[in-house]
Motif scaffolding. Structure first.
Motif, PDB file in Angstrom:
ATOM      1  N   ARG A 158       0.980  -1.266   0.120  1.00 20.68           N
ATOM      2  CA  ARG A 158       0.025   0.048   0.082  1.00 20.68           C
ATOM      3  C   ARG A 158       0.849   1.132   0.184  1.00 20.68           C
ATOM      4  NH1 ARG A 158      -5.151  -1.092   2.250  1.00 20.68           N
ATOM      5  NH2 ARG A 158      -5.845   0.999   1.755  1.00 20.68           N
TER       6      ARG A 158
ATOM      7  N   HIS B 130     -11.520   9.450   4.683  1.00 20.37           N
ATOM      8  CA  HIS B 130     -11.317   8.489   3.458  1.00 20.37           C
ATOM      9  C   HIS B 130     -10.793   9.459   2.378  1.00 20.37           C
ATOM     10  CE1 HIS B 130     -12.235   5.839   0.161  1.00 20.37           C
ATOM     11  NE2 HIS B 130     -13.012   6.717  -0.310  1.00 20.37           N
ATOM     12  N   HIS B 131     -10.001   8.870   1.391  1.00 17.59           N
ATOM     13  CA  HIS B 131      -9.564   9.737   0.117  1.00 17.59           C
ATOM     14  C   HIS B 131     -10.332   9.220  -0.817  1.00 17.59           C
ATOM     15  CE1 HIS B 131      -5.587  10.016   2.782  1.00 17.59           C
ATOM     16  NE2 HIS B 131      -5.432  10.896   2.040  1.00 17.59           N
ATOM     17  N   THR B 132     -11.003  10.470  -1.290  1.00 20.80           N
ATOM     18  CA  THR B 132     -11.966  10.422  -2.295  1.00 20.80           C
ATOM     19  C   THR B 132     -11.116   9.776  -3.648  1.00 20.80           C
ATOM     20  OG1 THR B 132     -12.135  12.603  -2.789  1.00 20.80           O
ATOM     21  CG2 THR B 132     -13.695  11.700  -1.413  1.00 20.80           C
TER      22      THR B 132
ATOM     23  N   ARG C 233      -7.891   7.991  -5.135  1.00 25.34           N
ATOM     24  CA  ARG C 233      -6.757   7.130  -4.818  1.00 25.34           C
ATOM     25  C   ARG C 233      -5.405   7.940  -4.856  1.00 25.34           C
ATOM     26  NH1 ARG C 233      -5.035   1.520  -6.827  1.00 25.34           N
ATOM     27  NH2 ARG C 233      -4.725   0.722  -4.878  1.00 25.34           N
ATOM     28  N   HIS C 234      -4.482   7.664  -3.624  1.00 20.56           N
ATOM     29  CA  HIS C 234      -3.325   8.622  -3.698  1.00 20.56           C
ATOM     30  C   HIS C 234      -2.193   7.913  -4.197  1.00 20.56           C
ATOM     31  CE1 HIS C 234      -2.166   6.558   0.085  1.00 20.56           C
ATOM     32  NE2 HIS C 234      -3.407   6.877   0.627  1.00 20.56           N
ATOM     33  N   ARG C 235      -1.972   6.444  -4.115  1.00 24.59           N
ATOM     34  CA  ARG C 235      -0.963   5.740  -4.412  1.00 24.59           C
ATOM     35  C   ARG C 235       0.146   6.229  -4.096  1.00 24.59           C
ATOM     36  NH1 ARG C 235      -3.132   3.125  -9.429  1.00 24.59           N
ATOM     37  NH2 ARG C 235      -4.910   3.819  -9.956  1.00 24.59           N
TER      38      ARG C 235
ATOM     39  N   ASP D  52     -15.073   0.862   0.554  1.00 23.41           N
ATOM     40  CA  ASP D  52     -14.333   1.380  -0.570  1.00 23.41           C
ATOM     41  C   ASP D  52     -12.945   0.948  -0.640  1.00 23.41           C
ATOM     42  OD1 ASP D  52     -16.172   3.463  -1.465  1.00 23.41           O
ATOM     43  OD2 ASP D  52     -14.431   4.591  -2.026  1.00 23.41           O
ATOM     44  N   ALA D  53     -12.503   0.523   0.586  1.00 25.83           N
ATOM     45  CA  ALA D  53     -10.802   0.155   0.645  1.00 25.83           C
ATOM     46  C   ALA D  53     -10.946  -1.277  -0.063  1.00 25.83           C
ATOM     47  CB  ALA D  53     -10.407  -0.030   2.085  1.00 25.83           C
TER      48      ALA D  53
ATOM     49  N   GLU E 254     -11.257  -0.718  -3.775  1.00 27.05           N
ATOM     50  CA  GLU E 254     -10.127  -0.153  -4.400  1.00 27.05           C
ATOM     51  C   GLU E 254      -9.101  -1.288  -4.442  1.00 27.05           C
ATOM     52  OE1 GLU E 254      -8.510   2.913  -1.982  1.00 27.05           O
ATOM     53  OE2 GLU E 254      -9.702   4.049  -2.630  1.00 27.05           O
ATOM     54  N   GLU E 255      -8.919  -2.184  -3.617  1.00 28.52           N
ATOM     55  CA  GLU E 255      -8.114  -3.391  -3.701  1.00 28.52           C
ATOM     56  C   GLU E 255      -8.259  -4.276  -4.616  1.00 28.52           C
ATOM     57  OE1 GLU E 255      -7.601  -5.169   0.298  1.00 28.52           O
ATOM     58  OE2 GLU E 255      -6.752  -3.312   0.838  1.00 28.52           O
TER      59      GLU E 255
ATOM     60  N   ALA F 199      -7.219  -2.397  -7.764  1.00 27.87           N
ATOM     61  CA  ALA F 199      -5.826  -2.649  -8.034  1.00 27.87           C
ATOM     62  C   ALA F 199      -5.594  -3.735  -8.746  1.00 27.87           C
ATOM     63  CB  ALA F 199      -5.202  -2.351  -6.524  1.00 27.87           C
TER      64      ALA F 199
END
Ligand SMILES: [Zn+2]
Length: 137
Positions: A31, A90-92, A94-96, A119-120, A123-124, A127
């Motif tokens: 991450r 929460h980051h709206t 994805r900051h990567r 959301d997490a 996102e995963e 990814a």
């Protein structure tokens, strides 16, 4: 006189602390940007953000007509897990690991842990651990 050993852990096995460190290392690798969460700046800024009047309720619960300051689950039933009775940032976007996105408060929102987890997880999945995209409308 000999003192009592603290734990009955066979010495070839890692201690809880060692396991936790190994887990952290793993998370850091998988991450990007996780190191930001360990900073004092993050502790301070997320506390500031969650103290703002407009961030007292989960945004997504609110969109569903539920006023949830962390005392409810996303289905409206009472939250019974004390570790989840709060809101999270929460980051709206994805900051990567990109600090400009990570620290940009316009890309933050207050969510209950339930909504944050959804959301997490999405996102995963996005990814893409070796997967084709699964989409069910
Ligand atoms: Zn929510």
């Amino acid at each position: 006189m000999a003192t009592k050993p603290k734990a009955f852990r066979p010495c070839h096995l890692p201690s809880a602390e060692e396991r936790e460190r190994a887990y952290d290392r793993h998370r850091d690798q998988s991450r990007p940007g996780r190191e930001f969460y360990k900073t004092h700046r993050w502790q301070r800024e997320r506390a500031d953000f969650l103290n703002e009047p407009e961030n007292q309720l989960c945004r997504r619960c609110m969109a569903a007509g539920l006023l949830n300051a962390g005392q409810l689950r996303k289905d409206g039933t009472p939250q019974t897990d004390p570790r989840r009775m709060h809101l999270v940032v929460h980051h709206t976007v994805r900051h990567r690991g990109n600090p400009e996105i990570f620290w940009d408060r316009s890309k933050w929102e207050a969510l209950c842990p339930d909504h944050h987890d959804i959301d997490a997880q999405a996102e995963e999945r996005a990814a893409g651990r070796g997967g084709g995209r699964k989409f069910t409308p």
